[in-house]
Write a protein that holds these residues in place. Structure first.
Motif: not given
Length: 404
Positions: A242-270
Motif C-alpha cells: 500500500g505504501y508503494q502504490r502511488p495510485e492509492l494516495w492523494s497528491e498531498a499524500g504522495r508529497a508527504w510520503l516522498m518526504e517521509q519514505e514511510r512504509s508502515a505507520p509511525r512506531y511500527w517496527e519489523r
C-alpha cells in the motif's frame, strides 16, 4: 467530580473545583515524568513542530487560567485582561498567541520550582474565587474554558511523552492504555439518513465556538463501520504494498510520503525478517495486536487505506449523526477519528473570548471526531470538533470507513 463521567460543560462550582484540581494534579504528574528524563530544560528538548518545551507548556496552562479567570479577560489579545500576571513577565512568556512556537526554546523562564509555585498560587486563587460563584453559565464560563484548555494540554503532554519515547508504567496513569482491555468492534451499520441538529443543545452549559450555531443538517443514507480499522486490517494494506502504490494516495499524500519514505505507520517496527510487527508504546516495544485499532496514522494514510479497500472516510456530519443516533453498535472514544471534512465554521460562527481557538485554523486543518483513551471523560462529547493538519500522526488518532 461527583460523577467522574459527567460533562464539564454543565458542571457546577463544586464539581468544577474538583475537576480543576484533578486536571492540575495530572498535568504536574506528566510534567514530572518529562522532568525526570531531563526535559524540564528546554535545551534538551528536540525542536519539533509537534511539541512544546514542557516547562513552557506547564507555565502556559496556569497563565491561561489566570488570564481568563483571575484577570477577567474579555478576549485573548494584549490589553483585554485586567491587571498583571502574578509573574512579572508572565504575558511575555506564556501568551501562545503572541509567543511564536519557534521562540519558546529560547525564553529565559523562571526555574521549575518557581513555575510550580506559580501554578499552585493560580489554582488556589481560582478555587477561592470559584467558591463564591453562583451556579450560572455566564459566571462559570471562564472556569469551564480553563478546565477544557488544561485537559487538552494534558493529552498533548502525553503525545509529547510518546513522541520522545519516555518509558511509562501503564499502571501509574489512569489514561495510558485502558483501551487494551477492550475487544475489537466488527461489522457495519446502515443508517437511513435524515435530519439532525448539528452542534446539539446550545441553550445551556458550555459550547465551543466552532460548534455554533446549532442548525438542522441533512444526511443521505450511508453505511459506516461499527468500530475502528484494526492493526490486522491495516497490516494487510501494508503487505499488499500500500505504501508503494502511488495510485492509492492523494497528491498531498504522495508529497508527504516522498518526504517521509514511510512504509508502515509511525512506531511500527519489523520483528526480524519475519512478517511480524512490533510497535513502540511509551518507550516499550510490544507485539502488534491485530485486534486493536490502528493508531498514529495520519489522514493521508487513512485515505490511502480507504482507496485500497474500496471505502471512504465518513464526513463529520455522518459521524455525528451516527454517534448521536443512540445506536448501541456504534462504538467511539478509543481514538480520535479522521473524517473527510475540512475544518470549517458552521453558519453563524462568531469567535468566543479565546479568539485563537478556532478561527485561525479554518480551512487549513482536517476535522477529527470522537475522543481518545487519553481524553478525560468530562471532555468527551459526540459534538466535539477536534482539528489537526492531515500529516499529523503523533496524536492518538485512527479511523473508520464508510461504504462508497
Amino acid at each position: 467530580m461527583s460523577d467522574k463521567h459527567a460533562s464539564f460543560r454543565t458542571a457546577g462550582p463544586e464539581d468544577l473545583g474538583a475537576a480543576l484540581q484533578d486536571a492540575r494534579h495530572y498535568t504536574l504528574a506528566l510534567f514530572d515524568l518529562l522532568a525526570d528524563a531531563g526535559y524540564d530544560d528546554a535545551h534538551n528538548v528536540p525542536r519539533l513542530s509537534i511539541v512544546n518545551p514542557p516547562l513552557w507548556e506547564l507555565g502556559h496552562t496556569a497563565w491561561f487560567a489566570e488570564w481568563f479567570v483571575l484577570r477577567d479577560a474579555t478576549g485573548s489579545q494584549p490589553g483585554e485582561a485586567d491587571g498583571h500576571s502574578l509573574l512579572a513577565r508572565g504575558d511575555d512568556w506564556f501568551d501562545s498567541g503572541n509567543v511564536a512556537h519557534r521562540t519558546r526554546w529560547a525564553l529565559d523562564l523562571p526555574s521549575t520550582g518557581a513555575i510550580k509555585t506559580y501554578c499552585n498560587e493560580v489554582l488556589e486563587r481560582i478555587l477561592a474565587r470559584l467558591g463564591q460563584e453562583p451556579d450560572d453559565d455566564a459566571a462559570l464560563y471562564p472556569y469551564r474554558l480553563a478546565l477544557a484548555h488544561e485537559d487538552m494540554h494534558g493529552e498533548a503532554l502525553l503525545y509529547t511523552i510518546q513522541t520522545l519515547g519516555i518509558a511509562v508504567d501503564p499502571d501509574a496513569f489512569r489514561q495510558v492504555r485502558p483501551e487494551q482491555r477492550q475487544g475489537p468492534v466488527a461489522g457495519e451499520i446502515a443508517f437511513a439518513g435524515g435530519s439532525f441538529v448539528r452542534g446539539g443543545d446550545q441553550s445551556r452549559g458550555f459550547v465551543f465556538d466552532n460548534e455554533r450555531d446549532a442548525g438542522a443538517c441533512k444526511v443521505a443514507p450511508f453505511a459506516i463501520d461499527a468500530g475502528l480499522v484494526t492493526n490486522g486490517a491495516f497490516a494487510a494494506f501494508v503487505r499488499d504494498g500500500g505504501y508503494q502504490r502511488p495510485e492509492l494516495w492523494s497528491e498531498a499524500g504522495r508529497a508527504w510520503l516522498m518526504e517521509q519514505e514511510r512504509s508502515a505507520p509511525r512506531y511500527w517496527e519489523r520483528d526480524g525478517e519475519n512478517d511480524v510487527w512490533r510497535t513502540r508504546v511509551f518507550g516499550h516495544a510490544t507485539p502488534l495486536d491485530p485486534a486493536q485499532p490502528v493508531r498514529h496514522v495520519n489522514c493521508h494514510e487513512a485515505e490511502a487505506y480507504c482507496a485500497w479497500a474500496g471505502r471512504r472516510l465518513p464526513t463529520e456530519a455522518e459521524w455525528e449523526f451516527a454517534a448521536t443516533s443512540g445506536h448501541e453498535g456504534f462504538a467511539w472514544g478509543r481514538l480520535w477519528e479522521w473524517t473527510a471534512s475540512p475544518f470549517l465554521p458552521f453558519a453563524g460562527f462568531a469567535a468566543d473570548r479565546y479568539r485563537e481557538y478556532s478561527a485561525p485554523w479554518f480551512g487549513t486543518r482536517r476535522t477529527l471526531r470522537g475522543a481518545s483513551f487519553a481524553t478525560p471523560a468530562r471532555l468527551r462529547s459526540p459534538r466535539f470538533r477536534n482539528f489537526f493538519t492531515p500529516e499529523r500522526d503523533d496524536i492518538y488518532c485512527g479511523f473508520r470507513t464508510c461504504a462508497l
